[in-house]
Each structure stands twice: as C-alpha cells, then as structure tokens.
Motif scaffolding. Structure first.
Motif, PDB file in Angstrom:
ATOM      1  N   GLY A 136       2.163   8.743   7.839  1.00 41.40           N
ATOM      2  CA  GLY A 136       3.247   9.391   7.099  1.00 41.40           C
ATOM      3  C   GLY A 136       2.837   9.823   5.695  1.00 41.40           C
ATOM      4  N   ILE A 159       5.349   0.132   8.835  1.00 35.81           N
ATOM      5  CA  ILE A 159       5.219  -0.379  10.211  1.00 35.81           C
ATOM      6  C   ILE A 159       6.134  -1.592  10.418  1.00 35.81           C
ATOM      7  CG2 ILE A 159       3.604  -1.268  11.956  1.00 35.81           C
ATOM      8  CD1 ILE A 159       1.363   0.252  10.363  1.00 35.81           C
ATOM      9  N   LYS A 160       6.303  -2.390   9.346  1.00 36.58           N
ATOM     10  CA  LYS A 160       7.181  -3.576   9.467  1.00 36.58           C
ATOM     11  C   LYS A 160       8.642  -3.173   9.643  1.00 36.58           C
ATOM     12  CE  LYS A 160       3.923  -6.299   6.779  1.00 36.58           C
ATOM     13  NZ  LYS A 160       3.566  -6.775   5.437  1.00 36.58           N
ATOM     14  N   ALA A 178       4.148   5.460   7.074  1.00 39.35           N
ATOM     15  CA  ALA A 178       5.494   4.927   7.201  1.00 39.35           C
ATOM     16  C   ALA A 178       5.376   3.406   7.266  1.00 39.35           C
ATOM     17  CB  ALA A 178       6.165   5.482   8.452  1.00 39.35           C
ATOM     18  N   HIS A 197       0.828  -1.211   0.000  1.00 43.20           N
ATOM     19  CA  HIS A 197       0.000   0.000   0.000  1.00 43.20           C
ATOM     20  C   HIS A 197       0.867   1.267   0.000  1.00 43.20           C
ATOM     21  CE1 HIS A 197      -3.701  -2.004  -0.061  1.00 43.20           C
ATOM     22  NE2 HIS A 197      -4.065  -1.977   1.201  1.00 43.20           N
ATOM     23  N   ALA A 211      -0.179   4.257   2.796  1.00 44.91           N
ATOM     24  CA  ALA A 211      -0.715   3.841   4.100  1.00 44.91           C
ATOM     25  C   ALA A 211       0.227   4.218   5.241  1.00 44.91           C
ATOM     26  CB  ALA A 211      -0.993   2.348   4.104  1.00 44.91           C
TER      27      ALA A 211
HETATM   28  C1  HXC Z   1       3.755  -1.592   6.229  1.00 46.52           C
HETATM   29  C2  HXC Z   1       1.690  -1.920   5.343  1.00 46.52           C
HETATM   30  C3  HXC Z   1       1.254  -0.698   5.832  1.00 46.52           C
HETATM   31  C4  HXC Z   1       2.189   0.116   6.537  1.00 46.52           C
HETATM   32  C5  HXC Z   1      -0.375  -1.613   4.799  1.00 46.52           C
HETATM   33  N1  HXC Z   1       0.653  -2.460   4.717  1.00 46.52           N
HETATM   34  N2  HXC Z   1      -0.040  -0.523   5.479  1.00 46.52           N
HETATM   35  N3  HXC Z   1       2.932  -2.358   5.556  1.00 46.52           N
HETATM   36  N4  HXC Z   1       3.427  -0.387   6.720  1.00 46.52           N
HETATM   37  N5  HXC Z   1       1.877   1.324   6.987  1.00 46.52           N
HETATM   38  C6  HXC Z   1       0.679  -3.775   4.067  1.00 46.52           C
HETATM   39  C7  HXC Z   1      -0.081  -4.829   4.842  1.00 46.52           C
HETATM   40  O1  HXC Z   1       0.711  -5.358   5.849  1.00 46.52           O
HETATM   41  C8  HXC Z   1      -0.408  -5.826   3.759  1.00 46.52           C
HETATM   42  O2  HXC Z   1       0.727  -6.578   3.414  1.00 46.52           O
HETATM   43  C9  HXC Z   1      -0.664  -4.929   2.556  1.00 46.52           C
HETATM   44  O3  HXC Z   1       0.016  -3.699   2.822  1.00 46.52           O
HETATM   45  C10 HXC Z   1      -2.121  -4.641   2.360  1.00 46.52           C
HETATM   46  O4  HXC Z   1      -2.655  -4.117   3.565  1.00 46.52           O
HETATM   47  P1  HXC Z   1      -4.011  -4.639   4.251  1.00 46.52           P
HETATM   48  O5  HXC Z   1      -4.033  -4.154   5.630  1.00 46.52           O
HETATM   49  O6  HXC Z   1      -4.153  -6.096   4.033  1.00 46.52           O
HETATM   50  O7  HXC Z   1      -5.089  -3.874   3.331  1.00 46.52           O
HETATM   51  P2  HXC Z   1      -6.558  -3.373   3.715  1.00 46.52           P
HETATM   52  O8  HXC Z   1      -7.273  -4.411   4.518  1.00 46.52           O
HETATM   53  O9  HXC Z   1      -7.129  -2.910   2.421  1.00 46.52           O
HETATM   54  O10 HXC Z   1      -6.356  -2.094   4.675  1.00 46.52           O
HETATM   55  C11 HXC Z   1      -5.799  -0.913   4.202  1.00 46.52           C
HETATM   56  C12 HXC Z   1      -5.377  -0.005   5.394  1.00 46.52           C
HETATM   57  C13 HXC Z   1      -4.506  -0.820   6.359  1.00 46.52           C
HETATM   58  C14 HXC Z   1      -6.627   0.504   6.109  1.00 46.52           C
HETATM   59  C15 HXC Z   1      -4.623   1.180   4.795  1.00 46.52           C
HETATM   60  O11 HXC Z   1      -3.468  -1.463   5.624  1.00 46.52           O
HETATM   61  C16 HXC Z   1      -3.878  -0.017   7.455  1.00 46.52           C
HETATM   62  O12 HXC Z   1      -4.534   0.340   8.437  1.00 46.52           O
HETATM   63  N6  HXC Z   1      -2.563   0.249   7.345  1.00 46.52           N
HETATM   64  C17 HXC Z   1      -1.809   0.926   8.376  1.00 46.52           C
HETATM   65  C18 HXC Z   1      -2.167   2.373   8.429  1.00 46.52           C
HETATM   66  C19 HXC Z   1      -1.361   3.080   9.516  1.00 46.52           C
HETATM   67  O13 HXC Z   1      -1.463   2.728  10.713  1.00 46.52           O
HETATM   68  N7  HXC Z   1      -0.563   4.053   9.121  1.00 46.52           N
HETATM   69  C20 HXC Z   1       0.257   4.804  10.033  1.00 46.52           C
HETATM   70  C21 HXC Z   1       1.595   4.152  10.109  1.00 46.52           C
HETATM   71  S1  HXC Z   1       2.587   4.965  11.305  1.00 46.52           S
HETATM   72  P3  HXC Z   1       0.834  -8.147   3.782  1.00 46.52           P
HETATM   73  O14 HXC Z   1       2.049  -8.580   3.020  1.00 46.52           O
HETATM   74  O15 HXC Z   1       1.031  -8.189   5.257  1.00 46.52           O
HETATM   75  O16 HXC Z   1      -0.453  -8.764   3.330  1.00 46.52           O
HETATM   76  C22 HXC Z   1       3.166   6.313  10.526  1.00 46.52           C
HETATM   77  C23 HXC Z   1       4.051   7.177  11.383  1.00 46.52           C
HETATM   78  C24 HXC Z   1       4.758   8.183  10.592  1.00 46.52           C
HETATM   79  O17 HXC Z   1       2.943   6.556   9.390  1.00 46.52           O
HETATM   80  C25 HXC Z   1       5.845   8.782  11.416  1.00 46.52           C
HETATM   81  C26 HXC Z   1       6.764   9.676  10.655  1.00 46.52           C
HETATM   82  C27 HXC Z   1       6.954   9.387   9.242  1.00 46.52           C
END
Ligand code: HXC
Length: 262
Positions: free
Chosen positions: A113, A70-71, A68, A28, A66
C-alpha cells in the motif's frame, strides 16, 4: 482517541506547500485506517486552502511505509469488505482525486500500500536507498489499491509482473530507469528537493496547474484520440482565463507576469 499518526505542516519560503509526514515509526508507517483518515482530512484541507499550491507526502529518512496494516486486515472477511460495510480503504481515493499536485518524497521501504499510495500521487522523488515493492503475494493476497494497474502503466508489463508475482523489490536506480520515479537524490536531500518542486509549482497559476494535472491524468484514462481532443479543449479553455492573457502579455511585453487573478 488515537495518537496522531501524521505530522502536517505548511512549508516553503512562502508557506505555500502542504507537508504530510507519516509518523507511525513503531509499525514502519503501516497505513492503518486511522492514519488514512488523518491523511484524508489533511489532503482535503490543503486542497481547499487557496494559499497552498502543492502537497508533499513523505515518511521518515529510514522508511516510507511498509504497506497497509496487516494486523488490521488479518481479521477481515470477504463479505464485509466486498459489500463495503466497514468502508475499508474508502479514504484512499482522496489522494488520486485531489485536484492539486501531490509529490511523494520516498526514503527506505515503500511497499504494498505504500507503493500504491505514492503511485496515486503525481510525481515521485526517491532517496538513493529507497526500495519499491508489491509483496502482497507473500501474505496470500494481491495488490488492492493500484499495485497491479498503476505500476504496470508506469514500468511496463515485464517488470510489474515480476514484482507482483515474486514480491521482489526494486531499488531507486531501477525505479528511475523504469520510469516509476522522476528523480533520485541522497536520502537527506529528497524531501527538500520535493518541497522546492512544490514551491516552484506554487509559483504558477493554480487554475492552469489544475488543468495541466487533469490533462496528463487523462492520458491514463482515454484513447489517444479522445485524450488529444480533451487536451485541445482544455487549451481552448485557457483562453477564457485572466492568467493566460496575463501570461502571454507579460512575455510579449518582456516583463514578469503579475499574480494570478483567476
Ligand atoms: C502492520 C507492520 C507492517 C505492516 C511492519 N509492521 N510492516 N505492521 N502492517 N504492513 C510492524 C511489524 O509487525 C513490527 O512490529 C514493526 O512494524 C517492525 O517490523 P519488522 O518486520 O520487525 O521490521 P524489519 O525486520 O526491519 O522488516 C521490515 C519489512 C517488514 C521488510 C518492511 O516489516 C515487512 O515485510 N513488512 C510487511 C510488508 C508487506 O507485506 N506489505 C504489504 C502489506 S499488504 P511489532 O510490534 O510486531 O514488532 C498491502 C495491501 C494493500 O499493503 C492493499 C490496498 C491498500
């Protein structure tokens, strides 16, 4: 070697707009360090290229980003990132510090992010189905690249607080009303509109464009009195430029201004 995570192109009729497309669909478009390193290189190259007048950053028609990665973050510890030993997030400042205008064209999720990245740009255009949010609280952290600061400046305290405390997303229309984005278009059109905007800015004097950007940005940093003073000084400075002289002369002589010489 990492696979390329960005598509970088020159676009527009005059090839004067630098396009950066996030291309990490399996995650994403999560903004991992290798992706941000590529972004830093691309932005710097466009910034140094005299033929480029503006930069557009976009994702896919389905998702902007989506957040930064997270992994990548899950294993990090306080001391390492606090001391800056692993240089985590160092690349991010390139966007905010770029001297040329950057337009973000956003479709789908623009979270964490991702939202912080577009807020470091100068103008945001959104597709109808765009969704903006700061969901960091859901994973036990807080916004780390401007989500509590630039968002509050853009939309005000109440909405920013609600978004940061709950992780709730806002849609494109809400973002428009709140002043986070300046235009909303159908998903298929938003990138073309952003490129058109970049082309229009690219027609202007690059020197004066840079001054305008610096002037508007100073409104975020300075008191009104200091900001007005700085603006007046920039205005004065334009009188030392060819482009100001040519621009005003062309108006008075009822003709189009000639190409920039500054
Ligand atoms: C790593 C991510 C990811 C992320 C999604 N993926 N978001 N990997 N970091 N931020 C990966 C998933 O693990 C998965 O891979 C694939 O992308 C598809 O995601 P799904 O969750 O299966 O898709 P869906 O059900 O459609 O949901 C979409 C979503 C959800 C609502 C956007 O993915 C989500 O909530 N993502 C995290 C959003 C988040 O919390 N963002 C803030 C991050 S912290 P695999 O291989 O596992 O199937 C941040 C801090 C910034 O940004 C600080 C300074 C820069």
């Amino acid at each position: 070697h990492h696979e390329k995570m960005l598509i970088v192109q020159r676009v527009g009729a005059k090839q004067n707009v630098g396009l950066i497309k996030l291309n990490r669909p399996k995650a994403h478009n999560a903004l991992c360090t290798p992706l941000m390193k590529e972004m830093q290189t691309a932005v710097k190259e466009f910034e140094e290229d005299d033929k480029i007048g503006a930069i557009v950053i976009t994702g896919s028609e389905k998702i902007f980003a989506a957040g930064a990665d997270i992994k990548e973050m899950v294993v990090k510890d306080f001391a390492t990132i606090y001391t800056g030993k692993d240089h985590f997030l160092d690349e991010w400042k390139t966007i905010a510090e770029c001297k040329k205008p950057i337009i973000a064209a956003v479709n789908g999720f623009c979270l964490g992010g991702g939202c912080e990245l577009v807020m470091a740009c100068d103008i945001i255009y959104a597709g109808h189905h765009a969704q903006f949010g700061q969901p960091e609280i859901n994973i036990g952290t807080v916004p780390g690249a401007g989500g509590s600061q630039r968002l509050t400046h853009a939309v005000g305290k109440s909405l920013a607080m609600e978004m940061v405390l709950t992780g709730n997303r806002i849609d494109a229309e809400t973002a428009l009303r709140a002043g986070l984005v300046s235009k909303v278009y159908p998903a298929k059109e938003v990138l073309a509109k952003a490129i058109e905007l970049g082309e229009k800015i690219g027609e202007q004097s690059p020197l004066i464009v840079q001054m305008c950007k610096e002037a508007v940005n100073s409104a975020y940093e300075l008191t009104l009195k200091e900001g007005l003073h700085f603006e007046r000084r920039l205005f004065h400075a334009t009188f030392s430029t060819h482009d100001r002289k040519e621009g005003m002369s062309a108006f008075v002589e009822k003709r189009k201004p000639k190409r920039s010489l500054d």
